[in-house]
Scaffold this motif. Structure first.
Motif, PDB file in Angstrom:
ATOM      1  N   GLY A   1       0.886  16.153   2.209  1.00 24.26           N
ATOM      2  CA  GLY A   1       2.549  16.295   2.897  1.00 24.26           C
ATOM      3  C   GLY A   1       2.882  17.399   1.685  1.00 24.26           C
ATOM      4  O   GLY A   1       4.239  18.530   1.572  1.00 24.26           O
ATOM      5  N   MET A   2       3.009  16.108   0.486  1.00 19.76           N
ATOM      6  CA  MET A   2       4.285  16.757  -0.809  1.00 19.76           C
ATOM      7  C   MET A   2       3.178  17.922  -1.243  1.00 19.76           C
ATOM      8  O   MET A   2       4.184  18.879  -1.980  1.00 19.76           O
ATOM      9  CB  MET A   2       4.003  15.610  -1.928  1.00 19.76           C
ATOM     10  CG  MET A   2       5.470  15.101  -1.194  1.00 19.76           C
ATOM     11  SD  MET A   2       6.870  15.410   0.171  1.00 19.76           S
ATOM     12  CE  MET A   2       7.251  15.846  -2.118  1.00 19.76           C
TER      13      MET A   2
ATOM     14  N   GLY B   1      13.014  10.376  -1.563  1.00 20.46           N
ATOM     15  CA  GLY B   1      13.909   9.821  -1.890  1.00 20.46           C
ATOM     16  C   GLY B   1      15.289  10.993  -2.853  1.00 20.46           C
ATOM     17  O   GLY B   1      15.578  10.659  -3.520  1.00 20.46           O
ATOM     18  N   ASP B   2      14.776  12.273  -3.364  1.00 20.70           N
ATOM     19  CA  ASP B   2      14.717  12.647  -4.171  1.00 20.70           C
ATOM     20  C   ASP B   2      15.784  13.805  -3.462  1.00 20.70           C
ATOM     21  O   ASP B   2      14.958  14.545  -2.149  1.00 20.70           O
ATOM     22  CB  ASP B   2      13.277  13.507  -5.350  1.00 20.70           C
ATOM     23  CG  ASP B   2      13.719  14.107  -6.141  1.00 20.70           C
ATOM     24  OD1 ASP B   2      15.236  14.976  -6.163  1.00 20.70           O
ATOM     25  OD2 ASP B   2      12.786  14.346  -7.134  1.00 20.70           O
ATOM     26  N   GLN B   3      16.790  14.381  -4.047  1.00 20.08           N
ATOM     27  CA  GLN B   3      18.101  14.443  -3.873  1.00 20.08           C
ATOM     28  C   GLN B   3      17.590  16.081  -4.057  1.00 20.08           C
ATOM     29  O   GLN B   3      18.056  16.735  -3.112  1.00 20.08           O
ATOM     30  CB  GLN B   3      19.021  14.068  -4.018  1.00 20.08           C
ATOM     31  CG  GLN B   3      20.732  14.771  -3.440  1.00 20.08           C
ATOM     32  CD  GLN B   3      21.255  13.590  -2.157  1.00 20.08           C
ATOM     33  OE1 GLN B   3      20.521  13.151  -2.532  1.00 20.08           O
ATOM     34  NE2 GLN B   3      21.511  14.505  -1.353  1.00 20.08           N
ATOM     35  N   HIS B   4      16.620  16.437  -4.639  1.00 21.38           N
ATOM     36  CA  HIS B   4      16.546  17.742  -4.712  1.00 21.38           C
ATOM     37  C   HIS B   4      15.587  18.627  -3.738  1.00 21.38           C
ATOM     38  O   HIS B   4      16.467  19.782  -3.620  1.00 21.38           O
ATOM     39  CB  HIS B   4      15.402  17.869  -6.552  1.00 21.38           C
ATOM     40  CG  HIS B   4      15.170  19.232  -6.606  1.00 21.38           C
ATOM     41  ND1 HIS B   4      15.340  20.222  -6.917  1.00 21.38           N
ATOM     42  CD2 HIS B   4      13.919  19.824  -6.701  1.00 21.38           C
ATOM     43  CE1 HIS B   4      14.535  21.423  -6.808  1.00 21.38           C
ATOM     44  NE2 HIS B   4      13.584  20.936  -6.483  1.00 21.38           N
TER      45      HIS B   4
ATOM     46  N   SER C   1      13.483  18.494   4.653  1.00 19.42           N
ATOM     47  CA  SER C   1      14.078  17.320   4.586  1.00 19.42           C
ATOM     48  C   SER C   1      13.402  16.101   4.933  1.00 19.42           C
ATOM     49  O   SER C   1      13.568  15.030   4.342  1.00 19.42           O
ATOM     50  CB  SER C   1      14.558  16.998   5.807  1.00 19.42           C
ATOM     51  OG  SER C   1      15.610  18.204   6.024  1.00 19.42           O
ATOM     52  N   LYS C   2      11.492  16.511   5.349  1.00 22.50           N
ATOM     53  CA  LYS C   2      10.908  14.921   5.189  1.00 22.50           C
ATOM     54  C   LYS C   2      10.852  14.802   4.072  1.00 22.50           C
ATOM     55  O   LYS C   2       9.840  13.582   3.696  1.00 22.50           O
ATOM     56  CB  LYS C   2       9.768  15.725   6.407  1.00 22.50           C
ATOM     57  CG  LYS C   2       9.162  14.648   6.711  1.00 22.50           C
ATOM     58  CD  LYS C   2       9.776  13.652   7.031  1.00 22.50           C
ATOM     59  CE  LYS C   2      10.413  14.119   8.453  1.00 22.50           C
ATOM     60  NZ  LYS C   2      10.257  13.273   9.286  1.00 22.50           N
ATOM     61  N   ALA C   3      10.422  16.113   2.880  1.00 23.82           N
ATOM     62  CA  ALA C   3      10.249  15.514   1.535  1.00 23.82           C
ATOM     63  C   ALA C   3      11.184  14.835   1.230  1.00 23.82           C
ATOM     64  O   ALA C   3      10.833  14.055  -0.186  1.00 23.82           O
ATOM     65  CB  ALA C   3      10.118  16.980   0.796  1.00 23.82           C
ATOM     66  N   PHE C   4      12.487  14.965   1.657  1.00 21.02           N
ATOM     67  CA  PHE C   4      13.358  14.112   0.944  1.00 21.02           C
ATOM     68  C   PHE C   4      13.306  12.568   1.509  1.00 21.02           C
ATOM     69  O   PHE C   4      13.322  11.849   0.754  1.00 21.02           O
ATOM     70  CB  PHE C   4      15.053  14.421   1.549  1.00 21.02           C
ATOM     71  CG  PHE C   4      16.404  13.733   0.874  1.00 21.02           C
ATOM     72  CD1 PHE C   4      16.695  13.038   0.124  1.00 21.02           C
ATOM     73  CD2 PHE C   4      16.825  13.768   2.888  1.00 21.02           C
ATOM     74  CE1 PHE C   4      17.549  12.276  -0.167  1.00 21.02           C
ATOM     75  CE2 PHE C   4      18.061  12.420   1.895  1.00 21.02           C
ATOM     76  CZ  PHE C   4      18.315  11.994   0.991  1.00 21.02           C
TER      77      PHE C   4
END
Length: 378
Positions: free
Chosen positions: A137-138, A193-196, A186-189
């Motif tokens: 996914g990432m 937890g990475d705000q980027h 959004s899902k990666a965040f």
């Protein structure tokens, strides 16, 4: 004393009437055919039983396409909100062959419509902690901001112009992009937890809003297709809802996105039809009822009520009426009808009216599952 008792009884009667009214107009106590749990079970199991399908059947699938991704994601969210471990297992087992025997069906992340695929493995990771799903996914989330190394130099140069503005190289200014991009970021965040990730999705959204939102809050299908196509606008409504759900209140882009969302929903309220749904062309009452866009709008409104972005008193009856109407289009097999077929942009009014109306198309199955999730979410 008698007058005092009568006043109390009258007050109790008014309260009972108000409670009954609230139950009949709120997002609870549904008629049997509109029960979100029953609909969720029916449509999710329909998805589980469905083979991988092509975006343009009857051709065999070359890879997993975005309508299936969106339905898969909706089923996963329903499994989560209903705490249905059996369904989660079924949906996860459907995915596992994509690591080996079906790996040829995994799309390459070189197009915005393919990148959203990464949403499914990231959601599976969130619910199961499967590391292989996280890694896959990432890769899709990161690829949206990384130019493919095998691209010709002239193409790389054109892509770099977007990256220099903080935008993904997949930017096209098409309305459906704002679901495909914001979902995976959004899902990666959520998983890192990475705000980027969420910050760049919000920046992308604001640029799209500045570029393509019209004065009435809606969106043309494209600059050269000046029509308020239902499902196209549905992608934008759902995309803003997903982004706002993850965006922190102190994000500098949040007020503008929220204002744009509210502006759009206000316009949708105006164009809701007497039956509770919306048309293939939103502002054209002569166009036919289209369920996939209607379901996306319903989802966006339910989310707005749940999250406090919309006034509950004003919008709950709208969402309730729309949901009940939508369930009337779902047959005993769990397939929804009146779904517009896959549609490219075209500067031709009649083209939109003449699009085929399909039953069971995953463009429509997906947002029904999103609605179920939103209705059941506490």
């Amino acid at each position: 004393m008698k007058q005092f008792c009568m006043s109390i009884l009258l007050g109790i009667g008014v309260c009972m009437s108000l409670c009954a009214f609230a139950q009949s107009t709120g997002l609870v106590n549904w008629p049997a055919q509109a029960d979100p749990r029953l609909i969720g079970d029916l449509v999710a199991q329909r998805f589980v039983a469905s083979p991988h399908n092509s975006f343009k059947p009857p051709a065999p699938p070359k890879n997993i396409t975005y309508p299936e991704v969106c339905a898969w994601y909706g089923a996963l969210k329903y499994a989560e909100v209903s705490n249905d471990q059996k369904l989660l297992t079924q949906l996860t087992e459907r995915f596992m062959p994509l690591f080996d025997t079906e790996k040829h069906l995994v799309p390459r992340p070189w197009h915005v419509d393919f990148s959203v695929f990464g949403t499914v493995p990231l959601e599976i990771y969130l619910q199961t902690k499967n590391k292989k799903c996280y890694t896959m996914g990432m890769r899709f989330a990161n690829a949206q901001w990384s130019i493919p190394i095998d691209s010709p130099q002239v193409v790389k140069d054109s892509y770099q112009k977007f990256l220099d503005k903080g935008l993904t190289w997949q930017t096209r200014y098409w309305i459906d992009d704002m679901y495909m991009i914001t979902m995976i970021q959004s899902k990666a965040f959520q998983v890192t937890g990475d705000q980027h990730y969420i910050d760049r999705a919000a920046h992308e959204m604001v640029v799209y809003l500045d570029t393509i939102q019209k004065e009435n809050g809606l969106f043309y299908h494209a600059p050269d297709a000046p029509f308020f196509w239902g499902r196209g606008n549905g992608w934008m409504a759902a995309g803003m809802s997903e982004l706002l759900s993850s965006l922190k209140k102190d994000n500098p882009n949040r007020p503008k996105i929220l204002a744009a969302y509210r502006k759009m929903i206000t316009s949708l309220k105006k164009y809701q039809r007497p039956d509770g749904l919306w048309g293939q062309l939103i502002d054209k009452p002569e166009s036919w009822v289209e369920t996939s866009g209607s379901a996306m709008f319903t989802y966006a409104i339910i989310m707005g009520i749940r999250q406090g972005w919309l006034d509950a008193v004003e919008y709950t009856p709208i969402a309730r009426k729309a949901w009940i109407a939508l369930t009337g289009y779902i047959n005993k097999d769990g397939d929804i009808s009146n779904v517009c077929e896959g549609t490219n942009r075209k500067n031709d009014y009649q083209y939109y009216l003449d699009r085929k109306q399909k039953t069971g198309d995953m463009h429509g199955q997906a947002p029904i599952l999103w609605c179920v999730y939103a209705l059941l979410k506490k």
